[in-house]
Design a protein around this motif. Sequence first.
Motif, PDB file in Angstrom:
ATOM      1  N   ARG A 199      65.095  92.068 104.774  1.00 62.38           N
ATOM      2  CA  ARG A 199      64.026  92.266 105.762  1.00 62.38           C
ATOM      3  C   ARG A 199      64.595  92.593 107.136  1.00 62.38           C
ATOM      4  O   ARG A 199      64.086  93.462 107.844  1.00 62.38           O
ATOM      5  CB  ARG A 199      63.175  91.001 105.856  1.00 62.38           C
ATOM      6  N   GLU A 200      65.655  91.906 107.504  1.00 69.01           N
ATOM      7  CA  GLU A 200      66.218  92.099 108.835  1.00 69.01           C
ATOM      8  C   GLU A 200      66.835  93.479 108.983  1.00 69.01           C
ATOM      9  O   GLU A 200      66.642  94.157 110.004  1.00 69.01           O
ATOM     10  CB  GLU A 200      67.259  91.012 109.111  1.00 69.01           C
ATOM     11  N   VAL A 201      67.597  93.925 107.982  1.00 69.96           N
ATOM     12  CA  VAL A 201      68.292  95.213 108.080  1.00 69.96           C
ATOM     13  C   VAL A 201      67.318  96.370 107.929  1.00 69.96           C
ATOM     14  O   VAL A 201      67.302  97.304 108.753  1.00 69.96           O
ATOM     15  CB  VAL A 201      69.419  95.299 107.022  1.00 69.96           C
ATOM     16  N   LEU A 202      66.488  96.349 106.897  1.00 68.72           N
ATOM     17  CA  LEU A 202      65.577  97.468 106.659  1.00 68.72           C
ATOM     18  C   LEU A 202      64.458  97.525 107.679  1.00 68.72           C
ATOM     19  O   LEU A 202      63.865  98.589 107.894  1.00 68.72           O
ATOM     20  CB  LEU A 202      64.994  97.376 105.249  1.00 68.72           C
ATOM     21  N   GLY A 203      64.134  96.410 108.316  1.00 67.32           N
ATOM     22  CA  GLY A 203      63.111  96.426 109.342  1.00 67.32           C
ATOM     23  C   GLY A 203      63.567  97.023 110.652  1.00 67.32           C
ATOM     24  O   GLY A 203      62.750  97.247 111.556  1.00 67.32           O
ATOM     25  N   SER A 204      64.859  97.312 110.778  1.00 71.55           N
ATOM     26  CA  SER A 204      65.394  97.864 112.027  1.00 71.55           C
ATOM     27  C   SER A 204      65.657  99.362 111.957  1.00 71.55           C
ATOM     28  O   SER A 204      66.182  99.933 112.905  1.00 71.55           O
ATOM     29  CB  SER A 204      66.705  97.149 112.388  1.00 71.55           C
ATOM     30  N   VAL A 205      65.298 100.014 110.839  1.00 72.38           N
ATOM     31  CA  VAL A 205      65.549 101.446 110.683  1.00 72.38           C
ATOM     32  C   VAL A 205      64.264 102.121 110.198  1.00 72.38           C
ATOM     33  O   VAL A 205      63.377 101.461 109.638  1.00 72.38           O
ATOM     34  CB  VAL A 205      66.692 101.715 109.666  1.00 72.38           C
ATOM     35  N   PRO A 206      64.117 103.443 110.405  1.00 76.85           N
ATOM     36  CA  PRO A 206      62.929 104.155 109.900  1.00 76.85           C
ATOM     37  C   PRO A 206      62.915 104.201 108.376  1.00 76.85           C
ATOM     38  O   PRO A 206      63.946 104.065 107.709  1.00 76.85           O
ATOM     39  CB  PRO A 206      63.072 105.555 110.506  1.00 76.85           C
ATOM     40  N   SER A 207      61.724 104.407 107.833  1.00 73.63           N
ATOM     41  CA  SER A 207      61.588 104.454 106.374  1.00 73.63           C
ATOM     42  C   SER A 207      62.310 105.650 105.768  1.00 73.63           C
ATOM     43  O   SER A 207      62.757 105.588 104.623  1.00 73.63           O
ATOM     44  CB  SER A 207      60.108 104.495 105.995  1.00 73.63           C
ATOM     45  N   GLY A 208      62.409 106.756 106.518  1.00 72.98           N
ATOM     46  CA  GLY A 208      63.121 107.921 105.989  1.00 72.98           C
ATOM     47  C   GLY A 208      64.563 107.622 105.670  1.00 72.98           C
ATOM     48  O   GLY A 208      65.124 108.130 104.694  1.00 72.98           O
ATOM     49  N   ARG A 209      65.190 106.795 106.478  1.00 72.99           N
ATOM     50  CA  ARG A 209      66.583 106.433 106.200  1.00 72.99           C
ATOM     51  C   ARG A 209      66.688 105.520 104.991  1.00 72.99           C
ATOM     52  O   ARG A 209      67.642 105.595 104.226  1.00 72.99           O
ATOM     53  CB  ARG A 209      67.181 105.751 107.426  1.00 72.99           C
ATOM     54  N   VAL A 210      65.686 104.657 104.802  1.00 73.18           N
ATOM     55  CA  VAL A 210      65.703 103.770 103.635  1.00 73.18           C
ATOM     56  C   VAL A 210      65.498 104.561 102.352  1.00 73.18           C
ATOM     57  O   VAL A 210      66.111 104.272 101.315  1.00 73.18           O
ATOM     58  CB  VAL A 210      64.617 102.689 103.781  1.00 73.18           C
ATOM     59  N   LEU A 211      64.633 105.590 102.410  1.00 71.64           N
ATOM     60  CA  LEU A 211      64.322 106.379 101.216  1.00 71.64           C
ATOM     61  C   LEU A 211      65.325 107.486 100.950  1.00 71.64           C
ATOM     62  O   LEU A 211      65.239 108.147  99.925  1.00 71.64           O
ATOM     63  CB  LEU A 211      62.924 106.999 101.360  1.00 71.64           C
ATOM     64  N   SER A 212      66.258 107.708 101.853  1.00 74.12           N
ATOM     65  CA  SER A 212      67.246 108.769 101.657  1.00 74.12           C
ATOM     66  C   SER A 212      68.250 108.356 100.584  1.00 74.12           C
ATOM     67  O   SER A 212      68.365 107.176 100.211  1.00 74.12           O
ATOM     68  CB  SER A 212      67.978 109.073 102.972  1.00 74.12           C
ATOM     69  N   GLU A 213      69.005 109.343 100.102  1.00 78.46           N
ATOM     70  CA  GLU A 213      69.988 109.074  99.051  1.00 78.46           C
ATOM     71  C   GLU A 213      71.209 108.324  99.584  1.00 78.46           C
ATOM     72  O   GLU A 213      71.830 107.545  98.869  1.00 78.46           O
ATOM     73  CB  GLU A 213      70.426 110.396  98.409  1.00 78.46           C
ATOM     74  N   ASP A 214      71.555 108.562 100.839  1.00 76.99           N
ATOM     75  CA  ASP A 214      72.741 107.937 101.415  1.00 76.99           C
ATOM     76  C   ASP A 214      72.335 106.638 102.113  1.00 76.99           C
ATOM     77  O   ASP A 214      71.994 106.615 103.288  1.00 76.99           O
ATOM     78  CB  ASP A 214      73.415 108.901 102.408  1.00 76.99           C
ATOM     79  N   ARG A 215      72.360 105.531 101.347  1.00 78.41           N
ATOM     80  CA  ARG A 215      71.980 104.230 101.894  1.00 78.41           C
ATOM     81  C   ARG A 215      73.140 103.246 101.865  1.00 78.41           C
ATOM     82  O   ARG A 215      72.948 102.036 101.950  1.00 78.41           O
ATOM     83  CB  ARG A 215      70.807 103.653 101.102  1.00 78.41           C
ATOM     84  N   THR A 216      74.347 103.784 101.754  1.00 76.31           N
ATOM     85  CA  THR A 216      75.515 102.908 101.636  1.00 76.31           C
ATOM     86  C   THR A 216      75.679 102.030 102.861  1.00 76.31           C
ATOM     87  O   THR A 216      75.987 100.833 102.752  1.00 76.31           O
ATOM     88  CB  THR A 216      76.775 103.764 101.425  1.00 76.31           C
ATOM     89  N   ALA A 217      75.477 102.605 104.040  1.00 74.00           N
ATOM     90  CA  ALA A 217      75.640 101.824 105.268  1.00 74.00           C
ATOM     91  C   ALA A 217      74.640 100.670 105.322  1.00 74.00           C
ATOM     92  O   ALA A 217      74.986  99.544 105.719  1.00 74.00           O
ATOM     93  CB  ALA A 217      75.470 102.735 106.481  1.00 74.00           C
ATOM     94  N   LEU A 218      73.399 100.919 104.918  1.00 69.16           N
ATOM     95  CA  LEU A 218      72.397  99.853 104.924  1.00 69.16           C
ATOM     96  C   LEU A 218      72.760  98.749 103.930  1.00 69.16           C
ATOM     97  O   LEU A 218      72.623  97.554 104.236  1.00 69.16           O
ATOM     98  CB  LEU A 218      71.019 100.429 104.584  1.00 69.16           C
ATOM     99  N   MET A 219      73.215  99.115 102.750  1.00 62.90           N
ATOM    100  CA  MET A 219      73.586  98.105 101.753  1.00 62.90           C
ATOM    101  C   MET A 219      74.789  97.292 102.215  1.00 62.90           C
ATOM    102  O   MET A 219      74.866  96.080 101.962  1.00 62.90           O
ATOM    103  CB  MET A 219      73.856  98.793 100.412  1.00 62.90           C
ATOM    104  N   ASN A 220      75.720  97.939 102.904  1.00 57.70           N
ATOM    105  CA  ASN A 220      76.875  97.204 103.434  1.00 57.70           C
ATOM    106  C   ASN A 220      76.440  96.218 104.516  1.00 57.70           C
ATOM    107  O   ASN A 220      76.988  95.106 104.604  1.00 57.70           O
ATOM    108  CB  ASN A 220      77.909  98.181 103.988  1.00 57.70           C
ATOM    109  N   GLN A 221      75.476  96.604 105.335  1.00 60.43           N
ATOM    110  CA  GLN A 221      74.971  95.677 106.359  1.00 60.43           C
ATOM    111  C   GLN A 221      74.306  94.468 105.709  1.00 60.43           C
ATOM    112  O   GLN A 221      74.495  93.325 106.152  1.00 60.43           O
ATOM    113  CB  GLN A 221      73.992  96.395 107.275  1.00 60.43           C
ATOM    114  N   ILE A 222      73.513  94.712 104.673  1.00 62.96           N
ATOM    115  CA  ILE A 222      72.871  93.599 103.965  1.00 62.96           C
ATOM    116  C   ILE A 222      73.923  92.687 103.350  1.00 62.96           C
ATOM    117  O   ILE A 222      73.831  91.451 103.428  1.00 62.96           O
ATOM    118  CB  ILE A 222      71.911  94.141 102.890  1.00 62.96           C
ATOM    119  N   ARG A 223      74.942  93.272 102.745  1.00 60.75           N
ATOM    120  CA  ARG A 223      76.016  92.477 102.142  1.00 60.75           C
ATOM    121  C   ARG A 223      76.725  91.614 103.186  1.00 60.75           C
ATOM    122  O   ARG A 223      76.985  90.422 102.962  1.00 60.75           O
ATOM    123  CB  ARG A 223      77.014  93.407 101.462  1.00 60.75           C
ATOM    124  N   ASP A 224      77.037  92.215 104.335  1.00 55.55           N
ATOM    125  CA  ASP A 224      77.770  91.463 105.365  1.00 55.55           C
ATOM    126  C   ASP A 224      76.938  90.304 105.904  1.00 55.55           C
ATOM    127  O   ASP A 224      77.462  89.194 106.127  1.00 55.55           O
ATOM    128  CB  ASP A 224      78.163  92.404 106.501  1.00 55.55           C
TER     129      ASP A 224
END
Length: 308
Positions: free
Chosen positions: A124-149
């Motif tokens: 919720r914290e990571v995905l709530g700070s970015v637009p939905s287009g970035r979440v739905l894009s194919e390149d979401r590695t950076a977002l997943m790494n933020q969630i992991r950290d």
Amino acid sequence: MMKAQLILPVVAVIAVAAFSSIFIVDEREKALVLQFGQVKQVKETPGLGFKIPLIQEVVTYDDRILGLPTQPLEVTPLDDRRLIVDAFARWRISNLIEFREAVGAGGVDSAQTRLDRILNAAIREVLGSVPSGRVLSEDRTALMNQIRDRARVESGALGIEVIDVRLTRTDLPEQNLAATFARMRAEREREAADEIARGGEAAQRVRATADRTVVELTSDARRMAEVARGEADAERNGIYAEAFGRDPEFFAFTRSLTSYERSLQSGNSSIVMQPDSEFFTYLRSDLAPSDRATVPEAVQGTTAATTP
């Protein structure tokens, strides 16, 4: 005899105590030796271990990398478009003592319940700070790494190491899918119309350029043809004039023959005239009249009638 009877039970008790004091740790496990709930020994290598019978107990934990699928979670990104998200985490126990103190007797099941809450909060914290287009894009590695950290920091107090987090699904809610697809279809149709309009404009420019080129080439060809025709006519007239100047009588004769040929050609019309007409001057005698320069002058006195 009495000694033997006393020794056998003692030996049996000792054997049972000796066997109960030995435990085996599998290579896929880690073990804790507990005494009245307190950790007395940590066994992280496979092999034999020893404990005090009846006083100490052995608790084993899985030493492999474990998986945790999260439940579908509704998230609101920065542009207020709701999304349904679920993830999959891989984790392992990194510190047995901290793990035991944090989860108690609940073990892995209790740890997964607490880790699931940590992951949901990080998502919720990571995905709530970015637009939905970035979440739905194919390149979401950076977002997943933020969630992991973020999950790794929170779960460190549990004696757990979060190895990886992957977003397995990011979809729109069912009630928003139809409207979203309609908007996407309208955008694509608008882009297609723009492309068609640009293509038509380019085709019109090419067609206009081709038409102008055709007109220019045709005009140039006609001009060259007229020039060539004029030069040929001038050359022909020069030849006629030169021939007429050399022998006027012969020129009149050839012009008469040409007139005969044109007049007597087969067709739908007939010419009726008198036999002694001046038109047949060169056909009646061997010598032509010297006072006539051209046949057309002789033809002017001829009376002709045309019958269809």
